[in-house]
Design a protein around this motif. Structure first.
Motif, mmCIF file in Angstrom:
data_model
loop_
_atom_site.group_PDB
_atom_site.id
_atom_site.type_symbol
_atom_site.label_atom_id
_atom_site.label_comp_id
_atom_site.label_asym_id
_atom_site.label_seq_id
_atom_site.Cartn_x
_atom_site.Cartn_y
_atom_site.Cartn_z
ATOM 1 N N ILE A 1 98.014 109.808 28.355
ATOM 2 C CA ILE A 1 96.732 109.154 28.074
ATOM 3 C C ILE A 1 95.555 109.984 28.597
ATOM 4 O O ILE A 1 94.484 110.025 27.983
ATOM 5 C CB ILE A 1 96.704 107.721 28.665
ATOM 6 N N GLU A 2 95.771 110.689 29.724
ATOM 7 C CA GLU A 2 94.710 111.530 30.281
ATOM 8 C C GLU A 2 94.339 112.664 29.321
ATOM 9 O O GLU A 2 93.161 112.998 29.168
ATOM 10 C CB GLU A 2 95.137 112.110 31.631
ATOM 11 N N LYS B 1 87.635 105.419 31.848
ATOM 12 C CA LYS B 1 88.334 104.824 32.981
ATOM 13 C C LYS B 1 88.939 103.467 32.610
ATOM 14 O O LYS B 1 90.082 103.152 32.970
ATOM 15 C CB LYS B 1 87.373 104.649 34.167
ATOM 16 N N GLN C 1 91.926 103.907 30.435
ATOM 17 C CA GLN C 1 93.056 104.378 31.235
ATOM 18 C C GLN C 1 93.669 103.233 32.049
ATOM 19 O O GLN C 1 94.897 103.085 32.111
ATOM 20 C CB GLN C 1 92.591 105.497 32.171
ATOM 21 N N ARG D 1 95.306 100.766 29.630
ATOM 22 C CA ARG D 1 96.328 101.376 28.785
ATOM 23 C C ARG D 1 96.162 100.952 27.326
ATOM 24 O O ARG D 1 97.073 100.417 26.688
ATOM 25 C CB ARG D 1 97.735 100.991 29.280
#
Length: 726
Positions: free
Chosen positions: A285-286, A346, A349, A352
Motif C-alpha cells: 500500500i505504501e 495517511k 493507509q 486500508r
C-alpha cells in the motif's frame, strides 16, 4: 497499527475537537445594511455630514395592512389601540401613527395641538379622513395611497432591544391584521439571525448527507467513505478555527463558507482516491500511495493555487463582509490542499482502503466520449465558434445593476412591502453647504431642486428646509391644510420663529445647528441601481450650475453611496477575475513549459464563464458583487478538472492514442467531482438570501457546461494540437 498511525488519529481528533470548541465562540452578525466600501470617497463624504443630523438608528417601523382599509373607524381605532399599546412598552420612547399624530396650530388663545385623525366619534373621523390627502408632508408617510396599509413609527430606548422587539411582535399577533412587518436595524438583525441560523446549522448537514450518499453510490466502498468523512471533518474544523483566529463573525455571506469548503473538499479527494483504487494489490500500500502522490503532485498544487487565487481576490474588494468571505474561503482551500496532499494518504493507509472490485461507473460513457474524438477538428471548431458567439452575446447583454430587495430575498420582505405600498425605499439626498444656508436665497434654491426631484427625477415625496417652512406657515394660519406653502414674506422674524420651533417642526432633520449645511431628502420606488444611475447623472447635470466658490451642492445618501460602492466593488472583482485568468494561464504555461498548451486550455474554461454571463441575463440575475463572486468561484472550480485532465494528457501527449487514454483515465473523477460540486452548490438554492441562491444556481448549472467542455472540447483541442505538431 504503528505509532505513526496512532499519532495521526490522535492529531485529527484533537484538531476536530479544537474546531468544534472554536465554533462555540464564534459571534454572529447578520447586519443587512453592510456591503459598502468604507474607504470609498463617497462613503467618507457621506459619513462626514451624516453625523451632523439625527441618526434614527434606534427606530423601528411597524407596517400593517387591513383587508377593508383604514377608512373605517373600526380599523382606525384598532390601529390607534395598537399604537397606544406599543407606546406603553417599557423599551419604547414613543410610537406614532396617523391616528395619534398631533399637529400644532395657532388659535386665539395661543398654541394648540390637535389630532389629525381622531377616532372618538365617526362624523369627525369621516370629515378628517376626507382631508388627509391635503397634508402632503404627513399622510404619505403613515398611510398608503389605497389607505389599506399603515405605518407606526417607533422610537426605542437604550434598553434591551431584543426584548422590546418580541413584545411588539406579541402585540401584533393579538390584532390579526392581514399582513404585519417590523422593519428597522434591530428587527432586520433578529429576523436574519432566526432565518439564517437554520442555514448555518443545517445546509452543510443536508449537503454533506447528499454528497456522501452520492459518493458511496459511485465508489461503493465504506472505507473510502470513512476516509472522506475524516477529511471533511478536518477541513471544516479548520474553517471554524479560522473564524475564531481571525475574529470574523458569521454574516450573510460568510455563513456559506463551511458549505463551500465541504463541497470543494471533494474535488482533490475524488481524484486521489480514484487513481489509488485503480492500482491492484500486487504491491504494498505504501508503494501505491507513493505512486499516486507522484502522479497527482503537480495537478494537486496547480488546482489548489488557482482556486485559492479565485477566492483570494475578494480581499481587495474594500468591503469587509466580502473580504472576510475571501479570507475564510482561501484559508479553507489551503487547509483542503494540505489535508489532501498529506493527511489523505495517511487515512488511506490506516483504513486500508481497497482497490476497485469492478469497473467504476461511467465506463460506457467513457467510450462514447472517446469516439467523439474521431471528429476532433469539427468538435474543436464548434467549441471555438460557440465561445465567439456566446462572448458576443455576453458583451451586448452585459450591464451593471444592483437591487438590494432582490439580493436579500425574503429577508427584505418588510422593505419590499414599504417599497410597494408607501413612498418607496430608495432615497436620494442633495446636500447644500454654505457659510449660511438659513436664508431666503436658500429656500428659493431648494424649491427649484425639489421641483426637479418630484417632476423629473421621480420622487414620490421630498423633505427639506422648505417642508419645515411650509409647516410653520400652516401653523401660523391656524393649521389650515392649504396653507402648507412657502409664505410670500420671509423676514428675519419668520426665520427666528423657525429656529424657536426647530424641534417640533423637524428642522433638526433638514438644517444643522450652525446653519451651514442643509439636506434635501427625496424618496422613490427602488427599481435598481442601473435605473438610479441614469437619474443621478441627469440630476448631477441639473445641480451643477448652483455651485460656486463658497457653496457646495452634491448628491449623497445611503442609496447613492451604496450604489457607487457596489459598482466599484463589482468592477474590481471582475477586473480581478480577468487578472486571475491571466495569472492562471501564466502559471499553467510555466508548469507545463508551454504557453501554447496554456492557450489551448483557455477555451474550455472561457466557455463556462461567458455562458454564465449569458445565463445571468436570461435569468434576470443582476451583475453585482455577488454574481461577480459567482464568476470567480466558477473560474476556480472549472479549471480544476481541466488541470487534472491536461496534466494526464501532457504525460501521454506523444504516445499513440495518448489523448484518448488520458480521457479514459479522467472521465470517472471528472464526472464524479462535477456531479458532486453541482449538487453541493445546488443546496445553496435552499438559502433565504437571493444572492446565495443565485450563486448556487449559477455555479451548479455552469459546472455542467464546464463538464461538457472539459470532456468533449478540451480532448479535441489537445488532439488537434498534437496532430499539428507531428
Amino acid at each position: 497499527m504503528n505509532k505513526s498511525g496512532v499519532l495521526t488519529i490522535l492529531g485529527i481528533v484533537l484538531f476536530i475537537f479544537a474546531g468544534l470548541l472554536a465554533g462555540l465562540h464564534i459571534d454572529v452578525d447578520f447586519n443587512l445594511s453592510t456591503f459598502t466600501s468604507e474607504d470609498s470617497p463617497e462613503f467618507i463624504n457621506y459619513q462626514t455630514y451624516r453625523d451632523k443630523f439625527p441618526s434614527g438608528k434606534s427606530g423601528l417601523i411597524v407596517a400593517v395592512q387591513a383587508e377593508q382599509g383604514f377608512q373605517t373607524i373600526e380599523n382606525a381605532s384598532k390601529l390607534d389601540d395598537l399604537t397606544n399599546e406599543i407606546d406603553e412598552l417599557s423599551g419604547v420612547k414613543s410610537a406614532t401613527s396617523i391616528t395619534s399624530i398631533k399637529l400644532p396650530r395657532k388659535n386665539g388663545f395661543g398654541t394648540a395641538q390637535y389630532r389629525l385623525l381622531p377616532t372618538e366619534n365617526e362624523p369627525l373621523f369621516s370629515k378628517r379622513f376626507e382631508k388627509l390627502n391635503r397634508f402632503a408632508d404627513v399622510t404619505p408617510k403613515f398611510l398608503s395611497k389605497d389607505k389599506k396599509s399603515a405605518c407606526i413609527y417607533v422610537d426605542l430606548t437604550d434598553d434591551n432591544h431584543q426584548k422590546t422587539l418580541l413584545e411588539i411582535e406579541t402585540c401584533l399577533d393579538s390584532y390579526h391584521f392581514v399582513e404585519t412587518y417590523v422593519i428597522g436595524g434591530v428587527a432586520s438583525k433578529e429576523h436574519a439571525k432566526t432565518q439564517l441560523s437554520f442555514e448555518l446549522k443545517y445546509l452543510p448537514i443536508i449537503a454533506g448527507a447528499i454528497l456522501l450518499l452520492l459518493f458511496y453510490l459511485l465508489f461503493r466502498d465504506f472505507k473510502s467513505l470513512l476516509a472522506v468523512l475524516v477529511m471533511i471533518g478536518f477541513n471544516l474544523s479548520g474553517v471554524l478555527l479560522a473564524f475564531w483566529l481571525f475574529d470574523i463573525r458569521v454574516g450573510v455571506l460568510t455563513l456559506s463558507v463551511p458549505l463551500l469548503i465541504l463541497v470543494l473538499s471533494f474535488c482533490d479527494i475524488v481524484h486521489f482516491l480514484f487513481v489509488f483504487k485503480k492500482k491492484g494489490l500486487e504491491r504494498q500500500i505504501e508503494e501505491r500511495l507513493a505512486e499516486t502522490t507522484g502522479a497527482l503532485k503537480r495537478a494537486l498544487w496547480l488546482t489548489s493555487i488557482t482556486t485559492f487565487g479565485a477566492f483570494a481576490i475578494f480581499t481587495v474588494s474594500g468591503v469587509k463582509e466580502i473580504i472576510d468571505f475571501g479570507v475564510l474561503t482561501a484559508v479553507g482551500i489551503a487547509i483542503a490542499f494540505l489535508s489532501a496532499r498529506y493527511l489523505l494518504p495517511k487515512c488511506i493507509q490506516i483504513l486500508r482502503v481497497p482497490p476497485f472490485r469492478k469497473l467504476p461507473a461511467f465506463t460506457r460513457t467513457t467510450e462514447k466520449l472517446v469516439r467523439t474524438m474521431r471528429c476532433y477538428r469539427g468538435v474543436s471548431i464548434a467549441g471555438v465558434f460557440a465561445l465567439i458567439v456566446l462572448s458576443t452575446v455576453a458583451i451586448f447583454t452585459f450591464s451593471f445593476d444592483n437591487n438590494t430587495s432582490r439580493n436579500l430575498g425574503s429577508l427584505n420582505d418588510g422593505m419590499n412591502f414599504l417599497n410597494e405600498h408607501f413612498e418607496g425605499t430608495r432615497t436620494i439626498e442633495v446636500i447644500i453647504a454654505d457659510t449660511n444656508v438659513f436664508t431666503e436665497e436658500s429656500i428659493h434654491l431648494v424649491d427649484k431642486i425639489e421641483q426637479y426631484l418630484t417632476e423629473s427625477y421621480g420622487c414620490s415625496s421630498v423633505f427639506s428646509l422648505n417642508t419645515v417652512v411650509k409647516r410653520l406657515n400652516r401653523f401660523n394660519n391656524f393649521g389650515i391644510a392649504n396653507q402648507f406653502r412657502i409664505p410670500e414674506r420671509l423676514d428675519d422674524g419668520f426665520f427666528e420663529e423657525l429656529e424657536r420651533q426647530r424641534e417640533s417642526l423637524g428642522l433638526n432633520n433638514a438644517v444643522t445647528q450652525d446653519h451651514k449645511v442643509l439636506k434635501i431628502v427625496g424618496k422613490l420606488k427602488d427599481f435598481g441601481s442601473a435605473d438610479a444611475r441614469d437619474r443621478n447623472e441627469a440630476l448631477q447635470a441639473f445641480i451643477a450650475p448652483f455651485r460656486h466658490t463658497d457653496r457646495q451642492v452634491f448628491l449623497s445618501g445611503f442609496s447613492f453611496v451604496h450604489d457607487l460602492s457596489m459598482l466599484r466593488v463589482t468592477k474590481l472583482i471582475l477586473l480581478s477575475v480577468l487578472l486571475s485568468v491571466a495569472v492562471t494561464l501564466l502559471i499553467i504555461g510555466v508548469a507545463f513549459r508551454s504557453i501554447k498548451y496554456a492557450l489551448v486550455l483557455f477555451v474550455p474554461n472561457a466557455l463556462p464563464m461567458v455562458s454564465a454571463v449569458v445565463l445571468m441575463y436570461f435569468l434576470g440575475i443582476d451583475v453585482n458583487p455577488f454574481s461577480a463572486m459567482a464568476l470567480s468561484i466558477l473560474l476556480g472550480l472549472s479549471i480544476d478538472d481541466t488541470i487534472y485532465l491536461a496534466s494526464t494528457a501532457k504525460s501521454m501527449f506523444y504516445k499513440e492514442e495518448g489523448i484518448e487514454n488520458a480521457l479514459r483515465e479522467n472521465v470517472f473523477p471528472v464526472m464524479t467531482t462535477s456531479l458532486l460540486l453541482s449538487v453541493g452548490f445546488a443546496v445553496m438554492m435552499l438559502s433565504t438570501v437571493t444572492a446565495n441562491k443565485n450563486i448556487g444556481l449559477l455555479v451548479s448549472l455552469i459546472l455542467l457546461i464546464a463538464l461538457l467542455s472539459d470532456l468533449i472540447v478540451l480532448p479535441a483541442l489537445l488532439k488537434w494540437m498534437r496532430k499539428s505538431s507531428e
